[in-house]
Design an enzyme around this catalytic site. Structure first.
Site, PDB file in Angstrom:
ATOM      1  N   CYS A   1       0.859  -1.174   0.000  1.00  0.00           N
ATOM      2  CA  CYS A   1       0.000   0.000   0.000  1.00  0.00           C
ATOM      3  C   CYS A   1       0.901   1.230   0.000  1.00  0.00           C
ATOM      4  O   CYS A   1       1.661   1.447   0.960  1.00  0.00           O
ATOM      5  CB  CYS A   1      -0.862  -0.032   1.258  1.00  0.00           C
ATOM      6  SG  CYS A   1      -1.823   1.465   1.515  1.00  0.00           S
TER       7      CYS A   1
ATOM      8  N   CYS B   1      -0.603   3.495  -6.626  1.00  0.00           N
ATOM      9  CA  CYS B   1      -1.530   2.894  -5.662  1.00  0.00           C
ATOM     10  C   CYS B   1      -1.696   1.459  -6.127  1.00  0.00           C
ATOM     11  O   CYS B   1      -1.896   1.212  -7.326  1.00  0.00           O
ATOM     12  CB  CYS B   1      -2.876   3.619  -5.683  1.00  0.00           C
ATOM     13  SG  CYS B   1      -4.177   2.754  -4.768  1.00  0.00           S
TER      14      CYS B   1
HETATM   15  N1  DGL Z   1      -3.863   0.323  -2.165  1.00  0.00           N
HETATM   16  C1  DGL Z   1      -3.482   1.413  -1.358  1.00  0.00           C
HETATM   17  C2  DGL Z   1      -2.361   2.236  -1.915  1.00  0.00           C
HETATM   18  O1  DGL Z   1      -1.501   1.688  -2.578  1.00  0.00           O
HETATM   19  C3  DGL Z   1      -4.530   2.129  -0.567  1.00  0.00           C
HETATM   20  C4  DGL Z   1      -5.706   2.721  -1.236  1.00  0.00           C
HETATM   21  C5  DGL Z   1      -6.649   3.302  -0.167  1.00  0.00           C
HETATM   22  O2  DGL Z   1      -7.051   2.540   0.720  1.00  0.00           O
HETATM   23  O3  DGL Z   1      -6.922   4.515  -0.222  1.00  0.00           O
HETATM   24  O4  DGL Z   1      -2.246   3.405  -1.684  1.00  0.00           O
END
Ligand code: DGL
Length: 262
Positions: free
Chosen positions: A72, A184
């Site tokens: 993440c 993301c």
């Molecule tokens: N998948 C995550 C990222 O890479 C988080 C997305 C979220 O929960 O806002 O930032």
């Protein structure tokens, strides 16, 4: 057999899990997603640091992973120092692939598509200063695309108009970047839709392969032949109707997400 914990707010970490599993098919996988506090890109930094440390602390005590991948960007650009200080295990963070993008961009104009949290982080600015000198960086921070990716994996229809609205300023090939970083982990799950609304003048880069290689290096390689019988364990922090998601998890070698009360 190495035990690898992959962690995200939602299903985005699956894009990272798949890349790692391709290189290390026989590792023992744990996948945790914090759907109780999803989306992470909108949380206050101090809260996010404590929340991630709390969850990783729980998994560390219960499951003793050898390595944790913070799959993440919103969390990795913030919480890695706190995690490394508190837990004596290896952490691999996923952060925007600015460096390869700067090397690949011919126009020297890079797009960063990430969450509002990631685009606002000091860490992201440092990545740009260190690795993209001489490039123009155009950032879009969006939660809408995170929700679209999540919807897609839960079996709902993706709203192409909503995606198009978010990235509309890159639709004109004369003014757009030639390389866009998918900063993301949810966004590689929408790459076909992004290609559909943006056309072919943009190349997308994500961190999946680089993270998988890094994990393999740290753990010292793996067996080449996959043991298809082994199922990893998935965990979530909020109960919900998960039929479609369970099917998807099973297809990629993970169990039905088990609720943990953290
Ligand atoms: N998948 C995550 C990222 O890479 C988080 C997305 C979220 O929960 O806002 O930032």
């Amino acid at each position: 057999m190495s035990k690898i914990l992959i962690f995200d707010s939602g299903v985005g970490g699956i894009s990272i899990y798949k890349a790692i599993k391709e290189q290390l098919p026989n590792a023992d996988y744990l996948y945790l997603f914090d759907n109780a506090y999803f989306p992470y890109g909108e949380l206050e930094p101090e809260f996010l640091i404590e929340r991630v440390c709390q969850l990783i602390g729980y998994m560390y005590e219960k499951h003793k992973p050898d390595l944790v991948v913070i799959a993440c960007n919103s969390a990795s650009t913030l919480v890695l120092p706190a995690l490394r200080q508190r837990f004596p295990i290896a952490f691999v963070g996923v952060v925007p692939a600015i460096k390869p993008a700067a090397l690949q961009s011919k126009k020297k104009k890079i797009g960063l598509l990430a969450t509002p949290g990631t685009v606002s982080r000091e860490y992201t600015q440092l990545l740009v200063n260190d690795h993209a000198q001489g490039c123009e960086i155009d950032m879009i921070g969006t939660t809408s695309l995170v929700l679209q990716a999540e919807n897609k994996l839960y079996g709902h229809t993706v709203d192409l108009d909503a995606i198009s609205n978010v990235v509309s300023k890159w639709q004109d090939p004369d003014n757009s970047p030639d390389v866009v970083v998918l900063g993301c982990t949810h966004f590689p799950l929408l790459v076909n839709e992004l290609e559909e609304v943006l056309g072919e003048h943009i190349q997308f880069i994500d961190s999946g392969m680089a993270i998988a290689s890094r994990v393999k290096d740290i753990l010292g390689g793996g067996d080449a032949v996959a043991d298809h019988g082994h199922t990893g364990k998935a965990f979530c922090t909020k109960t919900q109707a998960q039929k479609k998601l369970t099917l998807l998890f099973n297809e990629i070698g993970l169990s039905q997400p088990l609720y943990i009360d953290v």
